[in-house]
Design an enzyme around this catalytic site. Structure first.
Site, PDB file in Angstrom:
ATOM      1  N   HIS A  93       0.858  -1.186   0.000  1.00 42.13           N
ATOM      2  CA  HIS A  93       0.000   0.000   0.000  1.00 42.13           C
ATOM      3  C   HIS A  93       0.898   1.241   0.000  1.00 42.13           C
ATOM      4  O   HIS A  93       1.983   1.228   0.590  1.00 42.13           O
ATOM      5  CB  HIS A  93      -0.908  -0.014   1.234  1.00 42.13           C
ATOM      6  CG  HIS A  93      -1.966   1.038   1.202  1.00 42.13           C
ATOM      7  ND1 HIS A  93      -1.716   2.342   1.549  1.00 42.13           N
ATOM      8  CD2 HIS A  93      -3.277   0.988   0.822  1.00 42.13           C
ATOM      9  CE1 HIS A  93      -2.834   3.049   1.409  1.00 42.13           C
ATOM     10  NE2 HIS A  93      -3.788   2.254   0.953  1.00 42.13           N
ATOM     11  N   GLU A 165      -3.861   2.067  -7.381  1.00 44.33           N
ATOM     12  CA  GLU A 165      -4.256   3.161  -6.495  1.00 44.33           C
ATOM     13  C   GLU A 165      -3.364   4.376  -6.766  1.00 44.33           C
ATOM     14  O   GLU A 165      -2.276   4.492  -6.169  1.00 44.33           O
ATOM     15  CB  GLU A 165      -4.104   2.744  -5.035  1.00 44.33           C
ATOM     16  CG  GLU A 165      -5.020   1.622  -4.626  1.00 44.33           C
ATOM     17  CD  GLU A 165      -5.408   1.724  -3.155  1.00 44.33           C
ATOM     18  OE1 GLU A 165      -6.612   1.707  -2.888  1.00 44.33           O
ATOM     19  OE2 GLU A 165      -4.523   1.856  -2.302  1.00 44.33           O
TER      20      GLU A 165
HETATM   21  C1  PEP Z   1      -6.711   3.414   0.298  1.00 43.20           C
HETATM   22  O1  PEP Z   1      -6.048   4.004   1.146  1.00 43.20           O
HETATM   23  O2  PEP Z   1      -6.408   2.276  -0.070  1.00 43.20           O
HETATM   24  C2  PEP Z   1      -7.858   4.093  -0.278  1.00 43.20           C
HETATM   25  C3  PEP Z   1      -8.272   3.720  -1.453  1.00 43.20           C
HETATM   26  O3  PEP Z   1      -8.393   5.091   0.489  1.00 43.20           O
HETATM   27  P1  PEP Z   1      -9.642   6.022   0.103  1.00 43.20           P
HETATM   28  O4  PEP Z   1     -10.730   5.165  -0.435  1.00 43.20           O
HETATM   29  O5  PEP Z   1     -10.016   6.678   1.391  1.00 43.20           O
HETATM   30  O6  PEP Z   1      -9.147   6.987  -0.917  1.00 43.20           O
END
Ligand code: PEP
Length: 256
Positions: A93, A165
């Site tokens: 992450h 992400e």
């Molecule tokens: C995350 O931290 O993996 C994430 C997607 O957070 P958020 O949905 O709050 O942006």
């Protein structure tokens, strides 16, 4: 392919609060066979929640673990300790990469250790805002993907999930922006192209790719219909029961 809805609770909820939330979620959810609902509580809650969960409805994920099975690694928990408790683990992450300085080498070892211990890795990759601004997105994605999967053989690639992400879209990032479906589609295509280069076309099509970044009930439908996206990784909205169940309902609606 199943649709994955993964809630990353990060460092939130006591064990008691996590247990109450799980109870409410189990009560609220029917057994949606084609939707894999996963929650990732803080590590200390995994064992008690594993006794409470109904795995037909919800699976548990770790948020992180260490790659060695045992030894002099004070403060760590291992994938071997998670075996039988968590079905999944988030690995790499961006908060692990940037706050805890995990690099692709370490992440690759974690992915290998997870697979060896029958815990399915959810390998997170994604560029920063400045990397995107400088046109480096494709290079970053390739490096993180090739690096993170460097210890995964052809036989094991079907045991891996990738989560795209973009860091600039994560809600806790200062001045987070929403990613557009087109921006996501472009990177997801790139991810599959890179997977195809390493493991072949067929394999590349079958690796689940999730999107994460400020997903909420109003944008979940649009993100779930991006070509090549097989699910969502959700931080903030997964902490609010109604929002998380709304997103699961949306997944049910748009993916069946
Ligand atoms: C995350 O931290 O993996 C994430 C997607 O957070 P958020 O949905 O709050 O942006």
């Amino acid at each position: 392919m199943k649709t994955y809805i993964v809630g990353n609770w990060k460092l939130n909820f006591t064990v008691g609060e996590a247990s109450i939330y799980l109870h409410k979620l189990l009560t609220a959810l029917p057994n949606y066979r084609n939707i894999e609902v996963v929650v990732a509580p803080t590590a200390i809650a995994l064992q008690p929640l594993s006794l409470q969960v109904d795995r037909h409805k919800i699976k548990l994920s770790a948020q992180n673990a260490f790659y060695r099975d045992y030894g002099a690694f004070t403060g760590e928990i291992s994938f071997s300790q998670l075996r039988g408790i968590a079905d999944y683990s988030i690995i790499g992450h961006s908060e692990r990469r940037y706050i805890f300085k995990e690099d692709d080498k370490m992440i690759a070892k974690k992915v290998e250790a997870a697979i060896r211990n029958k815990v399915m890795p959810i390998l997170c990759i994604g560029e920063t805002e400045s990397e995107r601004a400088f046109g480096e997105t494709a290079d970053v994605i390739r490096d993180q993907l090739v690096g993170g999967l460097s210890e995964v053989s052809d036989d094991d690639i079907d045991k891996v999930i990738i989560a795209y992400e973009p860091i600039w879209a994560i809600s806790s990032t200062k001045s987070a922006k929403l990613a557009t479906p087109d921006e996501i589609a472009e990177v997801v295509e790139l991810i599959r192209k890179n997977l195809a280069d390493i493991y072949g076309e067929k394999v590349a099509e079958n690796v689940p790719v999730l999107f994460g970044g400020s997903v909420n009930p109003s944008n979940a439908g649009a993100y779930l219909t991006v070509p090549g996206v097989n699910g969502l990784l959700i931080g903030g909205a997964s902490l609010i029961l109604n929002e998380f169940t709304d997103i699961i309902e949306t997944a049910k609606r748009v993916r069946s």
